[in-house]
Design an enzyme around this catalytic site. Structure first.
Site, PDB file in Angstrom:
ATOM      1  CB  CYS A 141      -0.963  -0.006   1.186  1.00  0.00           C
ATOM      2  SG  CYS A 141      -0.181  -0.349   2.779  1.00  0.00           S
ATOM      3  CG  HIS A 221      -0.059   3.265   6.086  1.00  0.00           C
ATOM      4  ND1 HIS A 221       0.296   2.619   7.241  1.00  0.00           N
ATOM      5  CD2 HIS A 221      -0.409   2.303   5.200  1.00  0.00           C
ATOM      6  CE1 HIS A 221       0.177   1.307   7.062  1.00  0.00           C
ATOM      7  NE2 HIS A 221      -0.258   1.094   5.832  1.00  0.00           N
TER       8      HIS A 221
END
Length: 351
Positions: A141, A221
């Site tokens: 990711c 994140h």
């Protein structure tokens, strides 16, 4: 003829890949394989998916638990063109020989090493080099977001080098009861962290260094980047370069989107499946450019950003769409991806 697809591993990524395959006009989900008998796999059965046992022991356990079993993993592989392996880290590499023996092309995820397939994939960067391959690896990711953002600037000949700090979520939301960290922050033990070198498996000439830490949260994140540009540029030029690239969308603190949880809530309010955000969400009003330096911050949804990349990887391996932008456009239209999450008319007026 539609691409026949299998998903091996019906977890955080696998169930999202399965859903995305089911809505693509050129794909058919033949079935999913797993080893569990809990609510996750039972949900797949309830959705009408054919569930296969990934191991002989799993088949015995599934039948004992009263679950319908469509067959073995070998049975599933005999019916498909491409398998997407979303099994746990280090497990997937062990499956590669079975896929090769079955003559099935395979898409792996970023938990595996680049050496597993010899090819790492982000659609906008290297779709063409995946065409017809037996296997590829969709990068993680965070690495996907790095390649999307920095790659857009590199392609516009604006980026000289990039230095980034990544604040990573502790664990997936659905597993926060099993582990993770509480009331602390854990720096990664080496610089660069693995994401920078991993991005170079896709773009070898990218000058990037990453520093990372794991924080006590489970939602997304967050990246902070200092970019050395190749020349002095305006904020508008950098912004428009990012706007022209696929799978980058914009949020604004002026709209009240001031933290990761607010963006997660926005995705739910927009009706996204599971609240997923497939795009990189760049804070537009934080982006700052001073001469030949730029500074930006963005969010990465760790559960969903790689889903569109995986769909494009399926097409590339199958060779049914030879043009990367065409595949990207199809995927993005079907999923309903955006460049702006809020239309201009609904945005806050700057003070």
């Amino acid at each position: 003829m539609n691409i026949k697809v299998a998903v091996n591993g019906y977890g955080v990524i696998g169930k999202r890949v399965a859903d995305a395959v089911r809505v693509m006009p050129d794909m058919e989900l033949v079935g999913v394989a797993d080893v569990a008998t809990d609510w996750r796999v039972r949900t797949a059965v309830g959705l009408g998916l054919d569930v296969f046992a990934a191991t002989p022991g799993a088949g015995t356990a599934m039948r004992a638990a009263g679950m319908p079993v469509a067959g073995t993993l070998a049975d599933l592989l005999s019916q498909v063109d491409v398998v997407v392996d979303t099994t746990p880290k280090k497990v997937a590499a062990l499956n590669l020989e079975a896929y090769r023996a079955a003559g099935v092309k395979a898409v792996f995820q970023g938990g595996e090493s680049h050496a597993t397939t010899g090819h790492s994939f982000v659609a906008q960067a290297n779709y063409a080099t995946a065409l017809g391959r037996d296997a590829t690896r969709v990068v993680s990711c965070n690495t996907t977001s790095i390649v999307r953002i920095l790659g857009a600037l590199q392609d516009s000949e604006l980026l000289a080098r990039a230095r980034g700090v990544l604040i990573r979520r502790a664990t997936d939301p659905g597993e926060s009861h099993q582990g993770g960290i509480m009331n602390t922050l854990v720096p990664e033990s080496s610089i660069p962290s693995h994401q920078g070198p991993d991005a170079r498996t896709v773009r070898p000439d990218l000058d990037v260094v990453t520093i990372a830490a794991k924080a006590a949260h489970t939602q997304t994140h967050t990246h902070f980047w200092t970019l050395q540009l190749t020349r002095p540029a305006s904020r508008e030029e950098v912004l428009e370069t990012l706007r022209a690239a696929p799978r980058i969308a914009f949020i604004r603190m002026a709209d009240g989107l001031t933290a990761s949880n607010t963006t997660v809530e926005l995705m739910r309010d927009l009706g996204r499946p599971r609240g997923d955000m497939w795009e990189v969400a760049v804070w537009e009003d934080v982006l700052t450019v001073e001469g030949d330096e730029a500074y930006l911050t963005y969010q990465v949804n760790n559960e969903s950003i790689v889903i569109p990349e995986t769909i494009d990887a399926i097409r590339a391996l199958a060779g049914t769409v030879t043009d990367g932008p065409t595949s990207i456009a199809t995927t993005d239209e079907v999923l309903g991806m955006r460049r702006d999450f809020l239309p201009d008319a609904l945005r806050a007026v700057p003070a």
